[in-house]
Design an enzyme around this catalytic site. Structure first.
Site, PDB file in Angstrom:
ATOM      1  N   ARG A   1       0.827  -1.208   0.000  1.00  0.00           N
ATOM      2  CA  ARG A   1       0.000   0.000   0.000  1.00  0.00           C
ATOM      3  C   ARG A   1       0.861   1.258   0.000  1.00  0.00           C
ATOM      4  NH1 ARG A   1      -2.486   0.427   6.181  1.00  0.00           N
ATOM      5  NH2 ARG A   1      -0.564   0.007   7.304  1.00  0.00           N
TER       6      ARG A   1
ATOM      7  N   GLU B   1     -18.619   4.659  -0.350  1.00  0.00           N
ATOM      8  CA  GLU B   1     -17.937   3.996  -1.459  1.00  0.00           C
ATOM      9  C   GLU B   1     -18.772   3.949  -2.731  1.00  0.00           C
ATOM     10  OE1 GLU B   1     -16.049   2.907   2.315  1.00  0.00           O
ATOM     11  OE2 GLU B   1     -18.145   2.800   1.629  1.00  0.00           O
TER      12      GLU B   1
ATOM     13  N   ARG C   1      -1.104  -4.678   3.429  1.00  0.00           N
ATOM     14  CA  ARG C   1      -0.876  -3.915   4.651  1.00  0.00           C
ATOM     15  C   ARG C   1       0.509  -4.118   5.254  1.00  0.00           C
ATOM     16  NH1 ARG C   1      -4.599  -4.465  10.148  1.00  0.00           N
ATOM     17  NH2 ARG C   1      -3.604  -2.807  11.352  1.00  0.00           N
TER      18      ARG C   1
END
Length: 320
Positions: free
Chosen positions: A16, A64, A172
């Protein structure tokens, strides 16, 4: 604003962070694209872009569906758009992705962090194990899951050059470096990272590093494993897999995702249609995850080099 510094390549970068930094690195050469965020810029890496290019960054909040619809509208005037959120939150907008983006063939790139068990302590509600399957099933969508920070950078630029809807996973946790230099990345093309003759290990995302480690372990046991990085799940590179399997005669797929519908599904479809061979799937076996550190979850759910090596031995035993 003056050109931002080159950021990609820091030791221990997560996928990320690599994505967010790559946007900064690309912004001067590609001055038209914009980034939309669903109130999680700190978690998707796009805080880097927000800092350097605030006028090209749009904060859409925790909405979203609206964010994807806005992106589709922007794309109608030839504006390349990145939509960023967590993988599990992107599923809220699947209807908008299907109709406003894919059906309309808008130039929207959806990049989602926090996929799979890599999410760790946030638990089952945040561990998206279905995204690759869902986006693969949408007509016209391209689906990508890169293996390391440098491949993320290469894939991000390839996405910008590609006209059409794309979904890409990031990640992550700090990512193990696989490539010494930024690789050439072609959408729809897999890459053989290690040649072998006894079994083919096909992996994507974080499981590429695990598969390379498994191949090294197998070599110590006299088993020659070929490792294929299938960073593009759709369109899938049938030719590279067929060439490898013609040589090895057996396949293991490895992914941080449900074994149904993701990379395992793509490999199974390819084998059935082009070159039948025994297959073992390494992934989450049709269950939800739980809270825990990523390494703990990898061991519990069998996403380790040892699990890949064990699957390789099983599938070799199944050869005709």
């Amino acid at each position: 604003m003056s050109a931002a510094p080159q950021l990609i390549g820091s030791s221990g970068d997560s996928l990320r962070e690599a994505f967010g930094k790559s946007l900064v690195d690309l912004a001067e050469r590609y001055p038209d694209f914009v980034v939309l965020d669903g109130d999680v810029a700190g978690g998707t890496g796009t805080h880097h872009f927000r800092k350097h290019y605030p006028r090209r960054f749009y904060q859409c909040g925790i909405a979203e569906q609206n964010m994807v619809s806005l992106a589709a509208g922007m794309a109608t005037v030839d504006l390349p758009v990145f939509v960023t959120t967590f993988a599990v939150f992107s599923l809220r907008a699947v209807e908008q992705v299907r109709l406003s983006v894919a059906y309309a063939r808008r130039n929207v790139k959806i990049v989602a962090s926090h996929p799979g068990l890599d999410v760790g302590p946030d638990g089952a509600s945040a561990q998206c194990l279905e995204d690759l399957a869902m986006y693969r099933a949408i007509p016209g969508m391209t689906v990508i899951s890169p293996a390391d920070p440098l491949e993320v950078a290469a894939a991000t630029e390839a996405m910008l050059k590609y006209d059409g809807p794309v979904y890409m996973r990031s990640g992550r946790s700090p990512a193990q470096r696989i490539f010494e230099h930024k690789p050439n990345f072609t959408i729809g093309k897999a890459q053989v990272l290690r040649e072998g003759s006894d079994v083919t290990l096909v992996a994507c995302g974080k499981m590429v590093a695990q598969s390379l480690e498994a191949a090294a372990h197998l070599a110590e046991k006299g088993i020659s494993a070929e490792v294929v990085n299938a960073a593009t799940l759709k369109p899938f590179d049938h030719a590279t897999l067929e060439t490898s399997v013609t040589k090895t005669g057996a396949v293991v797929s490895a992914e941080d995702h449900n074994i149904f519908g993701g990379l395992g599904g793509a490999v199974a479809e390819s084998l059935a249609l082009h070159r039948p061979a025994p297959l073992e799937m390494v992934g989450v076996r049709d269950t939800f995850g739980e809270s825990g550190e990523p390494d703990e979850l990898n061991h519990k759910y069998g996403l380790t080099p040892a699990a890949v090596a064990a699957a390789a031995k099983r599938v070799i035993a199944r050869k005709a």
